[in-house]
Each structure stands twice: as structure tokens, then as C-alpha cells.
Design a protein around this motif. Structure first.
Motif: not given
Length: 189
Positions: A9-16, A38-50, A99-104
Motif C-alpha cells: 500500500x502507498x502509506x507503507x512505501x519504503x525509501x527504496x 518525508x515520512x512519519x514514524x512511531x516509537x519503535x516498540x509502539x510500531x511493533x505493538x501496532x 527502511x522508510x528513512x534509509x536508501x539501499x
């Protein structure tokens, strides 16, 4: 418009994907415009919990379902997966936010990184660019992982943080300023 990989889906498209598919497409239409990535991220543990919480809503027979999986078990299987367990269940195959922030090449690709808990900064940024006030509706509001993380053993949390170290650093820098990641982050893994 290029189609993202199946299930993304387009809301989870990575940098690559953005770099190799979306930007060339957009730049072919608007060659004289410099876009801010730009991108929007969660606190990393919140990301996994979500992701765990979201997948509890899936049908029990889905390989992505966590309906009968405790959060601590999900985290243990996620760690196993990150350590190279190829038999890990599909439900733990969650991409890191880096992966949403860094390139290959593991270089910062995005110009700005916002944190979900400061969605007001995203609204202000987009409103300034659009030249009018815009409001973003929040739909995917998972509870914070803070309460669930209390059920994790300290050894498990310590091991998990090893795999989340880049995501943690990106989140901390983005919490200071959306521009801080671009100027200060260095890949560690």
C-alpha cells in the motif's frame, strides 16, 4: 503511478521504492520541482505493538493473524526472525522503520522524519507547503506499547532493543526535530 509491492500500500512505501519508482515517475511529470521527501514514524516498540494489535483483528486462519499470540511471544518470534530464523511465522515479518528513512546504501534518503506523537508538526509542514490549513485525521490509533512492554522480560526487551537500535536512534533524533535525522544519523548495523 507505479504500484507498490503487493500487500504494501502507498502509506507503507519504503525509501527504496520511493527512490526507484515514485520519484522518477513524479519527476517525469514535474521535472522543475524539487520535492521534499518525508515520512512519519512511531516509537519503535509502539510500531511493533501496532502491527501485533492490527494483526489480532485478522481471521484466525490467516498466516498473518496474531489473534492467539501474546505480545511477548510475538516479540520473541520477531527476535528469532531478525536473528535469521527462516521458519519464523509470517506475522512477525515486520519491516523496521529505518527502511522508510534509509536508501539501499544505508544513507538517509528522507529530508524530514516526523514522529506520530507530533502529528501537529506534519500538519503544519503540509499546510505551509499547500498554502492553506489542512487537518490530518488519525485512523490507526493503537494504544501505546508501554503497558504491554511491562509484560516483557528485561532480557527480551534488551535483546529487542539491539535489533531496534537504528530505529530507536532515528526516532530520538526525529523527536528533537524533523530535520535532525538528515543531519545527524549514521547507520550502525
Amino acid at each position: 503511478m507505479p504500484r507498490p509491492p503487493v500487500g504494501v500500500g502507498l502509506k507503507h512505501v519504503n525509501a527504496e521504492f520511493t527512490k526507484s519508482k515514485i520519484l522518477p515517475f513524479v519527476n517525469s511529470i514535474y521535472p522543475d520541482i524539487q520535492f521534499t521527501k518525508f515520512c512519519v514514524i512511531r516509537e519503535p516498540l509502539d510500531h511493533l505493538f501496532s502491527w501485533w494489535k492490527y494483526r489480532t483483528k485478522l481471521a484466525i486462519n490467516s498466516p498473518m493473524s496474531t489473534k492467539k499470540i501474546q505480545f511477548a511471544d510475538f516479540i520473541q518470534r520477531y527476535i528469532d526472525f531478525r536473528e535469521g530464523d527462516n521458519s519464523a511465522p509470517a506475522y512477525v515479518k515486520v519491516r523496521g522503520q529505518s527502511e522508510f528513512v534509509l536508501d539501499e546504501n544505508q544513507k538517509v534518503f528522507t529530508d524530514k522524519v516526523f514522529t506520530l506523537d507530533r502529528i501537529d508538526l506534519v500538519e503544519r509542514f503540509i499546510s505551509d507547503r499547500a498554502g492553506k490549513n489542512l487537518s490530518l485525521d488519525m485512523h490507526n490509533r493503537s494504544p501505546s506499547a508501554v503497558e504491554s512492554s511491562k509484560s516483557l522480560e528485561s532480557k527480551l526487551t534488551e535483546k529487542l532493543r539491539k535489533f531496534l537500535s537504528d530505529d530507536d536512534e532515528i526516532y530520538k533524533l526525529a523527536s528533537i526535530s524533523p530535520d535532525k535525522v538528515k543531519s545527524s544519523f549514521e547507520f550502525h548495523r
